[in-house]
Design an enzyme around this catalytic site. Structure first.
Site: not given
Ligand code: DGY
Length: 418
Positions: A162, A392
């Site tokens: 992201d 994570e």
């Molecule tokens: C989040 O919401 O952080 C995710 O990476 C989106 O898929």
């Protein structure tokens, strides 16, 4: 079985919501596309049937045009933003309207190849295969309609990475939302220093607003998105998945399907070949709006190894790149080069180590004959999880597990590496 393997299984079982697995409790309360592909393989190490169920439940979200969405909202939850109302997609079960890196076909082939109960696995794959083919056809038609050999991604969430610094310039052209108030539910679960920044979220949501307003029509999204990149990770993962789909097509496909897939493989392989970056010592993505290479060194640029798209000399250069990085951080593979000015050891895809990326690079390194790199990555990843927990993602300086905890894909990778 070791205590940690037991713990990894317990994490998957604890995150099981009835045939699908949430990435972690509260932070991500639904089913995510590429998470589920890794998680399915993790389940299959001790429950083969459950591994296939994970994939089947994800495919409940598949659209008629073949798209397998990034998120399937099987059950309501207020713990996450943006939920189904913001996406405004007309599907049962509700889904988001974008996709994620297509690991799925590779996961299905992996589970078939490793199955003990071959007959049961074949029966499951026979039913899943046409859905995978439809997904890959969607990538071609919706995201590479002119057959360039590179698919476009239209949202940083689609890349799965992201807030990678690779997207900074492309995302800066996206306006901030003026329609949907952004609610940072993620910050109630995880420290803000480990998550994307507010402005990035406002731009992420603008893209959702825009796509929703064009009714999620693929051609309009492609034509109108101010964010359009040929992501080296997505393209490499898709190429690997096409190779795996080809093997499935030989067993389960109809006439013509193998040649259709083989043609896509050839186009993708030669297009990815053109993204080699001598200066970075790895591959780069393209900004398709600015029509320029994105010269930021990230772990994504090593994934052509996983795609079988790096020849021996490039594989050797990438191994040397990683050796250089290893001199600057304790744990490989940081998501951004440690000597890059954007490197941030804690902030999501701007520095932390993600074990799914390690796993893919290790697979690719082994296939490319870089066996000591593969062994080092596997050993280092196990060591990091053993000491840092099932986070994570991980701080590459000390291997501490950060972000969400008891994370499903980290548990899955632990099981796959053991
Ligand atoms: C989040 O919401 O952080 C995710 O990476 C989106 O898929």
């Amino acid at each position: 079985m070791t205590d940690l393997s037991e713990q990894a299984r317990t994490i998957l079982q604890g995150n099981d919501r009835g045939g699908y697995t949430v990435p972690t409790h509260r932070l991500y309360p639904f089913q995510w596309n590429w998470d589920s592909a890794f998680v399915a393989m993790g389940w299959a190490t001790f429950d083969e049937a459950r591994g296939f169920t994970e994939v089947e439940r994800l495919l409940e979200g598949q659209w008629d045009n073949g798209l397998v969405p990034q998120i399937v909202f099987h059950a309501p939850s207020d713990d996450y933003f943006p939920g189904p109302a913001v996406w405004g997609v007309d599907h049962k079960p509700p889904t988001s309207g974008i996709t994620q890196p297509p690991v799925l076909a590779s996961a299905v082939r992996h589970m078939l190849d490793h199955s003990q109960d071959r007959a049961a696995a074949e029966a499951r794959v026979a039913a899943i295969y046409p859905r995978l083919l439809a997904y890959h056809r969607w990538w071609q038609l919706a995201r590479d309609p002119y057959g360039s050999g590179l698919v476009s991604t239209l949202h940083p969430w689609e890349t799965g990475m992201d807030n990678s610094p690779a997207w900074d310039a492309a995302l800066a052209r996206v306006p901030v939302t003026t329609t949907t108030p952004v609610q940072r539910r993620d910050l109630t679960h995880v420290d803000a220093t480990m998550r994307p920044r507010a402005e990035e979220y406002q731009r992420f949501i603008h893209l959702v607003d825009l796509f929703r307003d064009v009714g999620w029509q693929a051609e309009k999204m492609l034509a109108e998105s101010p964010f359009r990149v040929a992501d080296i990770a997505t393209n490499s993962i898709l190429l690997r998945a096409e190779r795996d789909l080809l093997v499935l097509a030989q067993r389960f496909g109809q006439a013509g399907e193998t040649s259709e897939i083989a043609a896509r493989i050839e186009r993708m392989h030669s297009a990815i070949d053109g993204l080699w970056d001598t200066r970075l010592g790895l591959f780069h993505s393209l900004d398709l709006v600015a029509d320029s290479p994105i010269r930021v060194a990230t772990s994504a640029g090593l994934l052509p190894l996983y795609a079988g798209a790096a020849d021996a000399s490039r594989a050797a250069v990438m191994t040397a790149t990683l050796q250089r990085w290893a001199g600057q951080v304790h744990y490989l593979v940081p998501s951004t080069a440690p000597d890059d000015s954007h490197f941030d050891a804690l902030r999501y895809w701007r520095g932390p180590v993600w074990v799914v990326v390690n796993w893919m690079i290790a697979q690719g390194a082994a296939d490319a004959g870089q066996s000591s790199l593969a062994a080092n990555l596997r050993r280092g990843t196990l060591h990091m999880i053993t000491n840092g927990g099932f986070g994570e993602y991980f701080d590459p300086r000390d291997g501490r597990g950060i972000g969400g905890q008891d994370f499903s894909w980290t548990a899955a990778i632990y099981l796959l590496l053991n």
